[in-house]
Design a protein around this motif. Sequence first.
Motif, PDB file in Angstrom:
ATOM      1  N   ARG A   1       0.095   9.606   4.666  1.00 52.23           N
ATOM      2  CA  ARG A   1      -1.190   8.986   4.345  1.00 52.23           C
ATOM      3  C   ARG A   1      -1.270   7.576   4.926  1.00 52.23           C
ATOM      4  NH1 ARG A   1      -0.816   9.976  -0.470  1.00 52.23           N
ATOM      5  NH2 ARG A   1      -1.882  11.981  -0.469  1.00 52.23           N
ATOM      6  N   HIS A   2      -0.153   6.871   4.887  1.00 50.21           N
ATOM      7  CA  HIS A   2      -0.146   5.506   5.426  1.00 50.21           C
ATOM      8  C   HIS A   2      -0.329   5.517   6.941  1.00 50.21           C
ATOM      9  CE1 HIS A   2       0.889   1.345   6.055  1.00 50.21           C
ATOM     10  NE2 HIS A   2       1.881   1.696   6.858  1.00 50.21           N
ATOM     11  N   TRP A   3       0.422   6.354   7.647  1.00 58.60           N
ATOM     12  CA  TRP A   3       0.284   6.410   9.107  1.00 58.60           C
ATOM     13  C   TRP A   3      -1.126   6.827   9.514  1.00 58.60           C
ATOM     14  CZ3 TRP A   3       5.559   9.149   8.918  1.00 58.60           C
ATOM     15  CH2 TRP A   3       6.577   8.216   9.071  1.00 58.60           C
ATOM     16  N   HIS A   4      -1.733   7.713   8.759  1.00 52.44           N
ATOM     17  CA  HIS A   4      -3.075   8.178   9.108  1.00 52.44           C
ATOM     18  C   HIS A   4      -4.171   7.241   8.628  1.00 52.44           C
ATOM     19  CE1 HIS A   4      -2.589  12.640  10.414  1.00 52.44           C
ATOM     20  NE2 HIS A   4      -1.839  11.812  11.094  1.00 52.44           N
ATOM     21  N   ARG A   5      -3.794   6.054   8.120  1.00 54.38           N
ATOM     22  CA  ARG A   5      -4.797   5.014   7.917  1.00 54.38           C
ATOM     23  C   ARG A   5      -5.300   4.481   9.249  1.00 54.38           C
ATOM     24  NH1 ARG A   5      -1.313   3.272   3.240  1.00 54.38           N
ATOM     25  NH2 ARG A   5      -2.573   3.565   1.364  1.00 54.38           N
TER      26      ARG A   5
ATOM     27  N   HIS B   1      10.604  13.694   3.937  1.00 51.53           N
ATOM     28  CA  HIS B   1      10.967  14.658   2.901  1.00 51.53           C
ATOM     29  C   HIS B   1      10.568  14.183   1.509  1.00 51.53           C
ATOM     30  CE1 HIS B   1      13.061  17.357   5.630  1.00 51.53           C
ATOM     31  NE2 HIS B   1      13.697  16.312   6.142  1.00 51.53           N
ATOM     32  N   THR B   2      11.299  13.225   0.969  1.00 49.03           N
ATOM     33  CA  THR B   2      11.074  12.850  -0.437  1.00 49.03           C
ATOM     34  C   THR B   2       9.758  12.106  -0.655  1.00 49.03           C
ATOM     35  OG1 THR B   2      12.395  10.854  -0.100  1.00 49.03           O
ATOM     36  CG2 THR B   2      13.534  12.789  -0.947  1.00 49.03           C
ATOM     37  N   ASP B   3       9.369  11.239   0.279  1.00 49.34           N
ATOM     38  CA  ASP B   3       8.136  10.459   0.126  1.00 49.34           C
ATOM     39  C   ASP B   3       7.126  10.787   1.216  1.00 49.34           C
ATOM     40  OD1 ASP B   3       9.368   9.207  -2.011  1.00 49.34           O
ATOM     41  OD2 ASP B   3      10.170   7.591  -0.777  1.00 49.34           O
ATOM     42  N   THR B   4       7.088  12.037   1.605  1.00 52.85           N
ATOM     43  CA  THR B   4       6.291  12.455   2.759  1.00 52.85           C
ATOM     44  C   THR B   4       4.812  12.116   2.600  1.00 52.85           C
ATOM     45  OG1 THR B   4       7.809  14.284   3.179  1.00 52.85           O
ATOM     46  CG2 THR B   4       5.646  14.422   4.183  1.00 52.85           C
ATOM     47  N   ASP B   5       4.197  12.471   1.472  1.00 55.38           N
ATOM     48  CA  ASP B   5       2.757  12.263   1.300  1.00 55.38           C
ATOM     49  C   ASP B   5       2.378  10.796   1.458  1.00 55.38           C
ATOM     50  OD1 ASP B   5       2.191  14.894   0.990  1.00 55.38           O
ATOM     51  OD2 ASP B   5       2.069  14.858  -1.199  1.00 55.38           O
ATOM     52  N   ASP B   6       3.169   9.912   0.853  1.00 53.59           N
ATOM     53  CA  ASP B   6       2.854   8.481   0.930  1.00 53.59           C
ATOM     54  C   ASP B   6       2.900   7.976   2.361  1.00 53.59           C
ATOM     55  OD1 ASP B   6       2.509   8.322  -1.801  1.00 53.59           O
ATOM     56  OD2 ASP B   6       4.577   7.709  -2.189  1.00 53.59           O
TER      57      ASP B   6
ATOM     58  N   ALA C   1       0.814  -1.217   0.000  1.00 51.00           N
ATOM     59  CA  ALA C   1       0.000   0.000   0.000  1.00 51.00           C
ATOM     60  C   ALA C   1       0.844   1.262   0.000  1.00 51.00           C
ATOM     61  CB  ALA C   1      -0.931  -0.001   1.216  1.00 51.00           C
ATOM     62  N   VAL C   2       2.156   1.151   0.232  1.00 50.04           N
ATOM     63  CA  VAL C   2       3.022   2.337   0.252  1.00 50.04           C
ATOM     64  C   VAL C   2       3.736   2.510  -1.087  1.00 50.04           C
ATOM     65  CG1 VAL C   2       4.956   3.483   1.388  1.00 50.04           C
ATOM     66  CG2 VAL C   2       3.321   2.184   2.734  1.00 50.04           C
ATOM     67  N   CYS C   3       4.576   1.526  -1.456  1.00 52.30           N
ATOM     68  CA  CYS C   3       5.320   1.664  -2.718  1.00 52.30           C
ATOM     69  C   CYS C   3       4.494   1.225  -3.923  1.00 52.30           C
ATOM     70  CB  CYS C   3       6.610   0.862  -2.651  1.00 52.30           C
ATOM     71  SG  CYS C   3       6.402  -0.932  -2.573  1.00 52.30           S
ATOM     72  N   ARG C   4       3.471   0.400  -3.703  1.00 48.49           N
ATOM     73  CA  ARG C   4       2.521  -0.044  -4.741  1.00 48.49           C
ATOM     74  C   ARG C   4       3.186  -0.833  -5.868  1.00 48.49           C
ATOM     75  NH1 ARG C   4       0.794   4.977  -3.138  1.00 48.49           N
ATOM     76  NH2 ARG C   4       1.994   6.047  -4.735  1.00 48.49           N
ATOM     77  N   THR C   5       4.387  -1.337  -5.655  1.00 49.93           N
ATOM     78  CA  THR C   5       5.067  -2.115  -6.689  1.00 49.93           C
ATOM     79  C   THR C   5       5.393  -3.531  -6.219  1.00 49.93           C
ATOM     80  OG1 THR C   5       7.206  -1.228  -5.960  1.00 49.93           O
ATOM     81  CG2 THR C   5       6.076  -0.072  -7.754  1.00 49.93           C
ATOM     82  N   ALA C   6       5.816  -3.690  -4.977  1.00 54.18           N
ATOM     83  CA  ALA C   6       6.209  -5.003  -4.459  1.00 54.18           C
ATOM     84  C   ALA C   6       5.007  -5.715  -3.853  1.00 54.18           C
ATOM     85  CB  ALA C   6       7.310  -4.836  -3.411  1.00 54.18           C
TER      86      ALA C   6
ATOM     87  N   LEU D   1       6.639  10.375  16.125  1.00 50.74           N
ATOM     88  CA  LEU D   1       6.582  11.794  16.471  1.00 50.74           C
ATOM     89  C   LEU D   1       7.915  12.248  17.057  1.00 50.74           C
ATOM     90  CD1 LEU D   1       4.864  14.370  16.654  1.00 50.74           C
ATOM     91  CD2 LEU D   1       4.176  13.649  18.957  1.00 50.74           C
ATOM     92  N   ALA D   2       8.553  11.395  17.856  1.00 53.48           N
ATOM     93  CA  ALA D   2       9.867  11.731  18.404  1.00 53.48           C
ATOM     94  C   ALA D   2      10.890  11.880  17.280  1.00 53.48           C
ATOM     95  CB  ALA D   2      10.306  10.643  19.386  1.00 53.48           C
ATOM     96  N   ALA D   3      10.873  10.953  16.312  1.00 54.30           N
ATOM     97  CA  ALA D   3      11.810  11.041  15.188  1.00 54.30           C
ATOM     98  C   ALA D   3      11.542  12.288  14.358  1.00 54.30           C
ATOM     99  CB  ALA D   3      11.700   9.790  14.319  1.00 54.30           C
ATOM    100  N   TRP D   4      10.264  12.602  14.140  1.00 60.84           N
ATOM    101  CA  TRP D   4       9.929  13.811  13.381  1.00 60.84           C
ATOM    102  C   TRP D   4      10.442  15.053  14.120  1.00 60.84           C
ATOM    103  CZ3 TRP D   4       7.301  18.208  14.693  1.00 60.84           C
ATOM    104  CH2 TRP D   4       7.045  19.099  13.659  1.00 60.84           C
ATOM    105  N   THR D   5      10.275  15.102  15.420  1.00 57.37           N
ATOM    106  CA  THR D   5      10.718  16.255  16.212  1.00 57.37           C
ATOM    107  C   THR D   5      12.220  16.457  16.069  1.00 57.37           C
ATOM    108  OG1 THR D   5       8.928  15.896  17.803  1.00 57.37           O
ATOM    109  CG2 THR D   5      10.780  17.249  18.527  1.00 57.37           C
ATOM    110  N   ALA D   6      12.978  15.366  16.140  1.00 56.54           N
ATOM    111  CA  ALA D   6      14.433  15.478  16.027  1.00 56.54           C
ATOM    112  C   ALA D   6      14.867  15.807  14.612  1.00 56.54           C
ATOM    113  CB  ALA D   6      15.080  14.171  16.492  1.00 56.54           C
ATOM    114  N   HIS D   7      14.253  15.126  13.628  1.00 57.86           N
ATOM    115  CA  HIS D   7      14.721  15.234  12.247  1.00 57.86           C
ATOM    116  C   HIS D   7      14.246  16.506  11.563  1.00 57.86           C
ATOM    117  CE1 HIS D   7      16.373  13.495   8.582  1.00 57.86           C
ATOM    118  NE2 HIS D   7      15.293  13.883   7.944  1.00 57.86           N
ATOM    119  N   VAL D   8      13.059  16.972  11.894  1.00 63.50           N
ATOM    120  CA  VAL D   8      12.477  18.127  11.200  1.00 63.50           C
ATOM    121  C   VAL D   8      12.463  19.368  12.086  1.00 63.50           C
ATOM    122  CG1 VAL D   8      10.430  19.023  10.033  1.00 63.50           C
ATOM    123  CG2 VAL D   8      11.076  16.618   9.749  1.00 63.50           C
ATOM    124  N   ALA D   9      11.790  19.283  13.240  1.00 62.67           N
ATOM    125  CA  ALA D   9      11.607  20.469  14.076  1.00 62.67           C
ATOM    126  C   ALA D   9      12.920  20.989  14.650  1.00 62.67           C
ATOM    127  CB  ALA D   9      10.615  20.153  15.203  1.00 62.67           C
TER     128      ALA D   9
END
Length: 447
Positions: A315-319, A307-312, A255-260, A334-342
């Motif tokens: 959308r997957h986490w919010h399923r 960053h590069t595949d953010t939308d996918d 459901a994420v990469c839609r190829t494998a 959320l912890a990883a997002w806080t460190a990596h982005v915020a």
Amino acid sequence: MSERVMPGRTDGLITLVAADALWVDLTADSAVPTASGAFTRSPARAQVRYVLLGGHVVATVRASNGQWSVPEVEVRRAAAELNAVGMDRQDLVRIGPFRGAPRQECNEETPLRWRQRIKGELQELGGPERAARREVGQLYHLAGIDWRQMLVEQTREGTQRTWWLPRAVVRLLDAAEHAETQWVQAARTRRTSAAVTEPPSRPRQAQDADGRQTTSPEGPTASLRPYNKELEGQLYSVLSRKTGTSGRVAGWACAVCRTAPATVLDHCHEHGYVRAPVCQSCNTQERPDHLYSNDIRVANRYTRLFHTDTDDWLRHWHRCPGCRARTTLPLPHLAAWTAHVACRSLRPTHRAPRGRKPCGVLRVSWTGSQKTPRSCMFTVAVDFCSSGEHRVLARVPYREAAERFRAWLAETSPAVAAAAGPDRLDGLPAQFRPVIADTSGEDLELF
């Protein structure tokens, strides 16, 4: 002496020796290294009517002279698709060994089981170095791919060894394993149907380039179907106990990469809801890299997640209805997002040949949990920083991190943000923290 390959002849059959030479020749410039012996050395399955090439099954037929052969056009098609695969050697997926991992069942008709083959060979030989030094006639390939040229061994704390392959190769091997399973199932179904409903008949005939009659089996027609929210809102603790769930998952595309092909049913560990079926590669990419139960290393793969595949990925986490209603992510994400982005601007850098390079290894830990958001605190730090082995960059309260994420989500992925929030969900009570029923007795209710 190998048979000479005729480049212009693509409509007939060629012997397995010629097919080996053609496969290596056509894939010489591929980003994914290939190996000779794809048709003639284990785990090639020429005598059971198929051979794996990349992520594809190529049918083998027996000519009137008794030699096993394959359609040249199929070899060329598989080589062309492999040549189109891009590979980032820095984007690695851990393939083992995993402590306490379930042992896969052995099936003589589907022998690829590539993770078990790699693990068995490395453990038997004592590591990738000795595996690479095996005699040429004894080397093992996997679906025509030379995995030894890409294997990366890492050692943690001086004792524990782990093995890694590029993500593109993992997806190819997963696709090959799935294609083989589909082929075997289709062949078994045809044999059963023929034995029950059809009288004995002559096998289907095909002609080779010289006009001789050869026997040729039909390939599987089953294809992966896209995931369309069939499992939305269901609890993993309930669904995982139902018989036939694993077989149902195998029929979907990731459901994420839609190829494998999908291999696992991803679910939210905080709320217990099923997200979607995903492939092993995407499931590994999403899994937080825990050092301890409340401490994770923020690896480079988070660049794709945020960053590069953010939308996918959002959308997957919010399923998960719980994460969607709260407009947030599970605590480790959320912890990883806080460190990596915020906290990205707080991370020190040092000079590098091409500009500046982030310093050390980014890490985030937390005290408390999402069950008590007022007392939960994230600590973002850099390990092995030149100005100190452990340098603390920031301490962010859970609630502040959640509010920052909601604002970032609205800017970064408006479509995902528009579908979030308690007033957007009809299947849950209109309250900020939905109550999840505990059906397993394992304390699944988190809110």
